[in-house]
Design a protein around this motif. Structure first.
Motif, PDB file in Angstrom:
ATOM      1  N   ILE A  45       0.741  -1.134  -0.418  1.00  0.00           N
ATOM      2  CA  ILE A  45      -0.135   0.240  -0.209  1.00  0.00           C
ATOM      3  C   ILE A  45       1.346   1.082   0.334  1.00  0.00           C
ATOM      4  CG2 ILE A  45      -0.664   0.665   2.428  1.00  0.00           C
ATOM      5  CD1 ILE A  45      -3.222   0.800   2.417  1.00  0.00           C
ATOM      6  N   GLY A  46       2.089   1.100   0.462  1.00  0.00           N
ATOM      7  CA  GLY A  46       3.052   2.150   0.494  1.00  0.00           C
ATOM      8  C   GLY A  46       3.371   2.737  -0.498  1.00  0.00           C
ATOM      9  N   ASP A  47       3.678   1.386  -1.472  1.00  0.00           N
ATOM     10  CA  ASP A  47       4.112   1.340  -2.757  1.00  0.00           C
ATOM     11  C   ASP A  47       3.058   2.160  -3.865  1.00  0.00           C
ATOM     12  OD1 ASP A  47       5.752   1.352  -4.924  1.00  0.00           O
ATOM     13  OD2 ASP A  47       4.887  -0.670  -6.528  1.00  0.00           O
ATOM     14  N   ALA A  48       1.458   1.973  -3.369  1.00  0.00           N
ATOM     15  CA  ALA A  48       0.281   2.574  -4.495  1.00  0.00           C
ATOM     16  C   ALA A  48       0.307   3.450  -3.977  1.00  0.00           C
ATOM     17  CB  ALA A  48      -0.714   1.651  -4.012  1.00  0.00           C
ATOM     18  N   ILE A  49       0.436   4.320  -2.449  1.00  0.00           N
ATOM     19  CA  ILE A  49       0.026   6.155  -1.891  1.00  0.00           C
ATOM     20  C   ILE A  49       0.960   6.835  -3.109  1.00  0.00           C
ATOM     21  CG2 ILE A  49      -0.211   7.104  -0.657  1.00  0.00           C
ATOM     22  CD1 ILE A  49      -1.447   5.358   0.918  1.00  0.00           C
ATOM     23  N   SER A  50       1.997   6.262  -3.140  1.00  0.00           N
ATOM     24  CA  SER A  50       3.617   6.542  -3.328  1.00  0.00           C
ATOM     25  C   SER A  50       2.849   6.945  -5.349  1.00  0.00           C
ATOM     26  CB  SER A  50       4.884   5.934  -3.178  1.00  0.00           C
ATOM     27  OG  SER A  50       4.902   4.730  -4.051  1.00  0.00           O
ATOM     28  N   HIS A  51       2.639   6.208  -5.786  1.00  0.00           N
ATOM     29  CA  HIS A  51       2.191   6.409  -6.887  1.00  0.00           C
ATOM     30  C   HIS A  51       0.836   7.237  -7.420  1.00  0.00           C
ATOM     31  CE1 HIS A  51       5.253   3.157  -7.546  1.00  0.00           C
ATOM     32  NE2 HIS A  51       4.968   3.228  -9.007  1.00  0.00           N
ATOM     33  N   ALA A  52       0.086   7.102  -6.044  1.00  0.00           N
ATOM     34  CA  ALA A  52      -1.610   8.026  -6.261  1.00  0.00           C
ATOM     35  C   ALA A  52      -1.036   8.972  -6.115  1.00  0.00           C
ATOM     36  CB  ALA A  52      -2.502   7.467  -5.463  1.00  0.00           C
ATOM     37  N   VAL A  53      -0.148  10.097  -5.822  1.00  0.00           N
ATOM     38  CA  VAL A  53      -0.022  10.815  -5.360  1.00  0.00           C
ATOM     39  C   VAL A  53       0.898  11.953  -6.927  1.00  0.00           C
ATOM     40  CG1 VAL A  53       0.070  11.236  -2.841  1.00  0.00           C
ATOM     41  CG2 VAL A  53       2.386  10.821  -4.510  1.00  0.00           C
ATOM     42  N   PHE A  54       0.822  11.492  -7.834  1.00  0.00           N
ATOM     43  CA  PHE A  54       1.628  11.256  -8.438  1.00  0.00           C
ATOM     44  C   PHE A  54       0.463  12.758  -9.583  1.00  0.00           C
ATOM     45  CE2 PHE A  54       3.081  10.820 -13.032  1.00  0.00           C
ATOM     46  CZ  PHE A  54       4.058  12.177 -13.253  1.00  0.00           C
ATOM     47  N   PRO A  55      -0.627  12.255  -9.499  1.00  0.00           N
ATOM     48  CA  PRO A  55      -1.598  13.332 -10.196  1.00  0.00           C
ATOM     49  C   PRO A  55      -1.997  14.323  -8.905  1.00  0.00           C
ATOM     50  CG  PRO A  55      -2.883  11.775  -9.804  1.00  0.00           C
ATOM     51  CD  PRO A  55      -1.096  10.702  -9.649  1.00  0.00           C
ATOM     52  N   GLY A  56      -1.669  14.501  -8.062  1.00  0.00           N
ATOM     53  CA  GLY A  56      -1.473  15.365  -6.819  1.00  0.00           C
ATOM     54  C   GLY A  56      -0.716  16.879  -7.114  1.00  0.00           C
ATOM     55  N   VAL A  57       0.382  16.087  -7.519  1.00  0.00           N
ATOM     56  CA  VAL A  57       1.570  16.604  -7.673  1.00  0.00           C
ATOM     57  C   VAL A  57       1.689  17.547  -9.195  1.00  0.00           C
ATOM     58  CG1 VAL A  57       4.233  16.786  -8.386  1.00  0.00           C
ATOM     59  CG2 VAL A  57       3.494  15.512  -6.578  1.00  0.00           C
ATOM     60  N   VAL A  58       1.535  16.928 -10.117  1.00  0.00           N
ATOM     61  CA  VAL A  58       1.172  17.941 -11.851  1.00  0.00           C
ATOM     62  C   VAL A  58      -0.204  19.104 -11.369  1.00  0.00           C
ATOM     63  CG1 VAL A  58       0.605  17.716 -14.255  1.00  0.00           C
ATOM     64  CG2 VAL A  58       1.594  15.631 -12.352  1.00  0.00           C
ATOM     65  N   LEU A  59      -0.699  18.541 -10.762  1.00  0.00           N
ATOM     66  CA  LEU A  59      -2.323  19.463 -10.929  1.00  0.00           C
ATOM     67  C   LEU A  59      -1.052  20.413  -9.713  1.00  0.00           C
ATOM     68  CD1 LEU A  59      -5.626  16.726 -10.057  1.00  0.00           C
ATOM     69  CD2 LEU A  59      -4.399  18.520 -12.118  1.00  0.00           C
ATOM     70  N   SER A  60      -1.313  20.694  -8.509  1.00  0.00           N
ATOM     71  CA  SER A  60      -0.026  21.371  -7.891  1.00  0.00           C
ATOM     72  C   SER A  60       0.053  22.507  -8.061  1.00  0.00           C
ATOM     73  CB  SER A  60       0.104  20.428  -6.967  1.00  0.00           C
ATOM     74  OG  SER A  60      -0.321  20.523  -5.461  1.00  0.00           O
TER      75      SER A  60
END
Length: 281
Positions: A45-60
């Motif tokens: 789940i740590g691997d999964a969440i680490s990938h899931a934050v990527f669109p948040g970085v781009v949107l920011s």
């Protein structure tokens, strides 16, 4: 140049001092959380969440907000969405994780390739530890202290929730609050490591220290201290060695901790074989 001067050479550069400081600060909450993730079977789940934050970085980046806000929001949203799918369908948690988090990472890649960003993709994925500033170190320190404090205060509740949710419910603990609270701490910790370790390599620090400590201990309190010591030693040594071998700090940290894991694994296997051999005799 004498041998002693060579040893202290990295400390003469501000970027190395900042990198060493931020690596230690990132390691503390990750090491503590890794113990719960290993015991609960949440390593992926740590691997999964680490990938899931990527669109948040781009949107920011598009909106002009700090990366941490977008990354934490999308990471928490993905974790909640996974729980919602699991609780409202016949889909198992690992399947829900695969669908949600891979979809979020794909969204991030689509957004990234369609914007003109001054931030290189490798810095987002693998971190830019040598580029952190004093401000980044201060922010990392604040998040690390808050996260570590919550874990230290509530570690018994998290531990009971990890091993037996039924017993935790009987004891009067709020299961959902603990569940989503732990997911929130994981998301916050990954966001904290985003600048230095990066998205991809943050999972190593969320799993390896706890796995190594699990092999060496039989008590959870001992496991926590061992994981913390291993993460601090591995992070500091990895950054320090990267200066002399001319390597990126984050991959060097991961490689060094992996070597520690292999050494501990070989040691424990040999120890168990000796014990079995004595029993057979």
């Amino acid at each position: 140049m004498t041998f002693m001067n060579l040893l202290f050479l990295p400390f003469q550069f501000n970027f190395m001092i900042n990198a060493l400081a931020v690596s230690v600060l990132v390691a503390v909450p990750m090491a503590l959380l890794s113990c719960f993730l290993v015991l609960k079977g949440w390593s992926l789940i740590g691997d999964a969440i680490s990938h899931a934050v990527f669109p948040g970085v781009v949107l920011s980046y598009i909106i002009g907000l700090p990366y941490s806000i977008g990354a934490f929001s999308t990471g928490l949203f993905s974790a909640i969405a996974t729980g919602f799918l699991k609780n409202n369908s016949r889909i198992k948690q690992d399947t829900a994780m695969g669908i949600v988090f891979s979809g979020m990472f794909g969204l991030g890649l689509v957004l990234y390739v369609n914007i003109s960003s001054s931030v290189h993709l490798s810095h987002i994925l693998f971190g830019d530890m040598l580029g952190v500033s004093q401000h980044d170190v201060k922010v990392t320190a604040i998040i690390a202290i808050v996260t570590a404090s919550i874990i230290i205060v509530k570690w018994k509740d998290f531990l009971l929730h990890t091993f037996d949710q039924t017993q935790a419910c009987i004891a009067g603990l709020q299961i959902k609050l603990l569940h989503y609270g732990l997911l929130s701490l994981i998301s916050l910790t990954i966001v904290n490591a985003l600048q230095s370790v990066g998205i991809v390599l943050s999972v190593a620090l969320l799993v390896s220290p706890g796995a190594i400590a699990f092999l060496l201990s039989r008590k959870f309190s001992t496991m926590l201290f061992l994981a913390l010591g291993i993460a601090l030693f591995g992070s500091f040594t990895g950054v320090y060695l990267s200066f002399f071998i001319d390597s990126a700090p984050a991959p060097t940290i991961v490689l060094f901790i992996m070597i520690i894991f292999l050494c501990v694994f070989i040691h424990t296997v040999r120890k168990e074989k000796k014990i079995v051999g004595r029993i057979d005799l």
